[in-house]
Write a protein that holds these residues in place. Structure first.
Motif, PDB file in Angstrom:
ATOM      1  N   SER A   1      49.433  34.020  52.874  1.00  0.00           N
ATOM      2  CA  SER A   1      49.071  35.407  53.165  1.00  0.00           C
ATOM      3  C   SER A   1      50.149  36.127  53.963  1.00  0.00           C
ATOM      4  CB  SER A   1      47.732  35.466  53.919  1.00  0.00           C
ATOM      5  OG  SER A   1      47.831  34.803  55.169  1.00  0.00           O
TER       6      SER A   1
ATOM      7  N   ASN B   1      52.407  37.346  51.530  1.00  0.00           N
ATOM      8  CA  ASN B   1      51.752  38.110  50.465  1.00  0.00           C
ATOM      9  C   ASN B   1      52.214  37.611  49.095  1.00  0.00           C
ATOM     10  OD1 ASN B   1      49.906  40.061  49.622  1.00  0.00           O
ATOM     11  ND2 ASN B   1      51.471  41.636  49.407  1.00  0.00           N
TER      12      ASN B   1
ATOM     13  N   GLU C   1      46.033  32.965  44.252  1.00  0.00           N
ATOM     14  CA  GLU C   1      44.762  32.858  44.971  1.00  0.00           C
ATOM     15  C   GLU C   1      43.613  32.969  43.984  1.00  0.00           C
ATOM     16  OE1 GLU C   1      42.321  35.348  45.475  1.00  0.00           O
ATOM     17  OE2 GLU C   1      43.375  36.983  44.452  1.00  0.00           O
TER      18      GLU C   1
ATOM     19  N   LYS D   1      39.735  34.503  46.748  1.00  0.00           N
ATOM     20  CA  LYS D   1      39.915  34.453  48.199  1.00  0.00           C
ATOM     21  C   LYS D   1      39.920  35.833  48.856  1.00  0.00           C
ATOM     22  CE  LYS D   1      42.410  30.082  48.938  1.00  0.00           C
ATOM     23  NZ  LYS D   1      42.329  29.493  47.603  1.00  0.00           N
ATOM     24  N   GLN D   2      40.097  36.901  48.057  1.00  0.00           N
ATOM     25  CA  GLN D   2      40.190  38.230  48.642  1.00  0.00           C
ATOM     26  C   GLN D   2      38.795  38.791  48.858  1.00  0.00           C
ATOM     27  OE1 GLN D   2      42.734  41.016  46.614  1.00  0.00           O
ATOM     28  NE2 GLN D   2      42.865  42.300  48.428  1.00  0.00           N
TER      29      GLN D   2
ATOM     30  N   ARG E   1      36.704  41.886  50.099  1.00  0.00           N
ATOM     31  CA  ARG E   1      36.825  43.311  50.367  1.00  0.00           C
ATOM     32  C   ARG E   1      35.937  43.720  51.539  1.00  0.00           C
ATOM     33  NH1 ARG E   1      41.360  44.904  47.617  1.00  0.00           N
ATOM     34  NH2 ARG E   1      41.298  44.152  45.471  1.00  0.00           N
TER      35      ARG E   1
ATOM     36  N   PRO F   1      33.799  37.833  48.102  1.00  0.00           N
ATOM     37  CA  PRO F   1      35.054  37.646  47.365  1.00  0.00           C
ATOM     38  C   PRO F   1      35.035  38.389  46.035  1.00  0.00           C
ATOM     39  CG  PRO F   1      34.128  35.531  48.074  1.00  0.00           C
ATOM     40  CD  PRO F   1      33.063  36.560  48.273  1.00  0.00           C
ATOM     41  N   ASP F   2      36.171  38.978  45.677  1.00  0.00           N
ATOM     42  CA  ASP F   2      36.317  39.528  44.339  1.00  0.00           C
ATOM     43  C   ASP F   2      36.209  38.395  43.317  1.00  0.00           C
ATOM     44  OD1 ASP F   2      36.721  42.086  45.276  1.00  0.00           O
ATOM     45  OD2 ASP F   2      38.893  42.079  44.957  1.00  0.00           O
TER      46      ASP F   2
ATOM     47  N   ARG G   1      51.456  42.023  41.056  1.00  0.00           N
ATOM     48  CA  ARG G   1      50.268  41.186  41.082  1.00  0.00           C
ATOM     49  C   ARG G   1      49.737  41.001  39.663  1.00  0.00           C
ATOM     50  NH1 ARG G   1      44.930  41.961  45.038  1.00  0.00           N
ATOM     51  NH2 ARG G   1      44.581  39.721  45.271  1.00  0.00           N
TER      52      ARG G   1
ATOM     53  N   ILE H   1      46.746  42.977  55.112  1.00  0.00           N
ATOM     54  CA  ILE H   1      46.538  41.631  54.582  1.00  0.00           C
ATOM     55  C   ILE H   1      45.488  40.905  55.416  1.00  0.00           C
ATOM     56  CG2 ILE H   1      47.610  39.376  54.252  1.00  0.00           C
ATOM     57  CD1 ILE H   1      50.244  40.874  53.671  1.00  0.00           C
TER      58      ILE H   1
ATOM     59  N   ASN I   1      41.876  41.580  54.669  1.00  0.00           N
ATOM     60  CA  ASN I   1      41.351  41.120  53.385  1.00  0.00           C
ATOM     61  C   ASN I   1      41.361  39.613  53.206  1.00  0.00           C
ATOM     62  OD1 ASN I   1      41.162  43.413  50.856  1.00  0.00           O
ATOM     63  ND2 ASN I   1      41.941  44.080  52.824  1.00  0.00           N
ATOM     64  N   PHE I   2      42.230  38.892  53.931  1.00  0.00           N
ATOM     65  CA  PHE I   2      42.389  37.458  53.670  1.00  0.00           C
ATOM     66  C   PHE I   2      42.056  36.569  54.867  1.00  0.00           C
ATOM     67  CE2 PHE I   2      45.012  39.167  50.218  1.00  0.00           C
ATOM     68  CZ  PHE I   2      44.520  38.415  49.170  1.00  0.00           C
TER      69      PHE I   2
END
Length: 340
Positions: free
Chosen positions: A101, A104, A108, A111-112, A114, A120-121, A197, A334, A337-338
Motif C-alpha cells: 500500500s 500503491n 490486491e 482488500k479495498q 470504501r 470490501p469492493d 490500474r 491510500i 482505503n487500505f
C-alpha cells in the motif's frame, strides 16, 4: 515532513464526504438516465475543445472523449494482457505481484474498503505505479511481454491526460503558468505517482451474489484521488455510474456506458484542491448487474483506469487550503482505503 493520517490534512473533506454516503443513503440511490457529455478531441478548433471540456468538467464532472489518438489495437492489447494475468489462480497472482500500500503497487483481491460502504469492493486489481522503485519484484511474469506492453500503454495514456489538463488549466488554475499541471506529472522517475490500474470484476452465480454482505458493490461510491482519471471500458460490459458531487447539491446518478472508440474521463480530488474548487471531483460507483437470464450468472467486467497523479514532491498550492505535497496527499487517501 512526516506523512499525514487519513483523517488529518490529506483528503479530510473527501474522506468525510464518502463516509457520509453510508448514513445518508446517497451512495445507494437508484440511477436514472441523463446524457454524459461526449467531447471530440480531434476537432482542430482548440478553443472549442477547451470550452467543451470545461463545460463537461464543471457540470457532470464525468465525460467521454473520442478522437483522442490512442489506437484501438493498443487498448485491446492491454485488455488482453489484463485478462491473461487475472485468469491465473489467486495464489499465483499474489506471489507474482505482492501488494504494497505504501507504494500503491501490486495485486490486491477484495482488500479495498470504501468509506462509503464500510465493505470490501467485489473486485480484484493490479496496480502499476510509474515510479522507479515501485514495481521492483512486482512485474508479473505472465504474460511474458506484460512490462513492455504496459509501459507503452501508460506513455500514451499519460500524453492524453496531459493534454486534457493543459486544456483545463487556464480556467482551473488561472494564477499559474501554462503547463504547470502537465509538468508536475512524470513517468518512471523517483517521484512518479501516475498509476495504471487493471480491474477485474469476476463473474459470479446469483447464489454467490446473494451471499455477499448487504450493501456490497463491485465498487462503492467514491471520488478519485488524482487530477484526472482515464477509464477504458470494454463494449458490452456495463455497471459504471456517476453523479455530480453532493457538494453541488446534486446526487442524480447516471450510467457511463462504454462508447465505441471512447475513453471516460473524470476530475479527481487532487485537481479539485489545486483549482480551489473551480472544478469538483465527482462520485462514481460500479453496480452489481442483474444475473444473465440464460445462465443465472453475473457477467464479468474488465476496465483499465489510468490515474494522472502528480509527482510526490510536487507542491499543491491553492488559496483555500494549506499547501501539501502530492506524495503526502496520496498517502493519506491510500490509508483511508487500505488500512484499518
Amino acid at each position: 515532513m512526516s506523512p499525514p493520517d487519513a483523517d488529518t490534512s490529506a483528503g479530510l473533506s473527501e474522506v468525510d464526504l464518502e463516509r457520509s454516503l453510508k448514513a445518508s443513503g446517497v451512495g445507494d440511490k437508484a440511477a436514472s438516465s441523463y446524457a454524459v457529455p461526449i467531447v471530440d478531441l480531434s476537432n482542430p478548433d482548440e478553443t472549442a475543445v477547451a470550452d467543451a471540456l470545461w463545460d463537461a468538467a464543471t457540470t457532470v464532472g464525468f465525460f467521454t472523449v473520442v478522437g483522442h489518438g490512442i489506437d484501438e489495437e493498443s487498448i485491446d492489447a492491454q485488455f488482453e494482457a489484463s485478462r491473461e494475468f487475472f485468469e491465473q489462480d489467486l495464489a499465483v497472482k499474489e506471489a507474482a505481484s505482492p501488494f504494497e500500500s505504501a507504494l500503491n503497487s501490486g495485486f490486491e483481491h477484495m482488500k479495498q474498503v470504501r468509506p462509503s460502504t464500510g465493505l470490501p469492493d467485489v473486485k480484484e486489481s493490479l496496480q502499476v505505479t510509474a515510479r522507479a522503485d515501485a514495481m521492483s519484484g512486482r512485474w508479473p511474469p505472465k504474460p511474458a511481454d506484460f512490462e513492455a506492453r504496459t509501459r507503452a500503454f501508460m506513455t500514451k495514456s499519460h500524453a492524453l491526460a496531459a493534454r486534457i489538463l493543459t486544456l483545463l488549466e487556464p480556467r482551473a488554475c488561472p494564477g499559474q503558468a501554462r503547463g504547470t499541471l502537465a509538468d508536475a506529472h512524470t513517468l518512471w522517475g523517483p517521484d512518479g505517482q501516475c498509476t495504471l490500474r487493471h480491474l477485474h470484476y469476476p463473474p459470479m452465480s446469483a447464489e454467490r451474489v446473494a451471499a455477499l454482505p448487504p450493501g456490497s458493490w463491485r465498487a462503492g461510491a467514491h471520488t478519485d484521488w488524482c487530477c484526472v482519471t482515464l477509464l477504458f471500458q470494454r463494449t458490452g460490459e456495463f455497471g459504471l455510474e456517476c453523479a455530480a458531487n453532493p457538494r453541488t447539491n446534486s446526487t442524480e446518478w447516471a450510467p457511463v456506458d462504454p462508447v465505441p472508440g471512447g475513453v471516460a474521463v473524470n476530475v479527481g480530488d487532487m485537481l479539485s484542491r489545486w483549482s480551489d474548487g473551480r472544478l469538483l471531483s465527482n462520485l462514481h460507483r460500479v453496480r452489481m448487474p442483474a444475473p444473465n437470464p440464460g445462465t443465472g450468472e453475473v457477467p464479468v467486467r474488465y476496465s483499465l483506469a489510468f490515474f494522472m497523479q502528480a509527482d510526490k514532491s510536487a507542491m499543491i498550492q491553492c488559496a483555500e487550503q494549506p499547501p501539501i505535497t502530492a506524495g503526502d496527499y496520496i498517502l493519506g487517501r491510500i490509508r483511508s482505503n487500505f488500512e484499518k
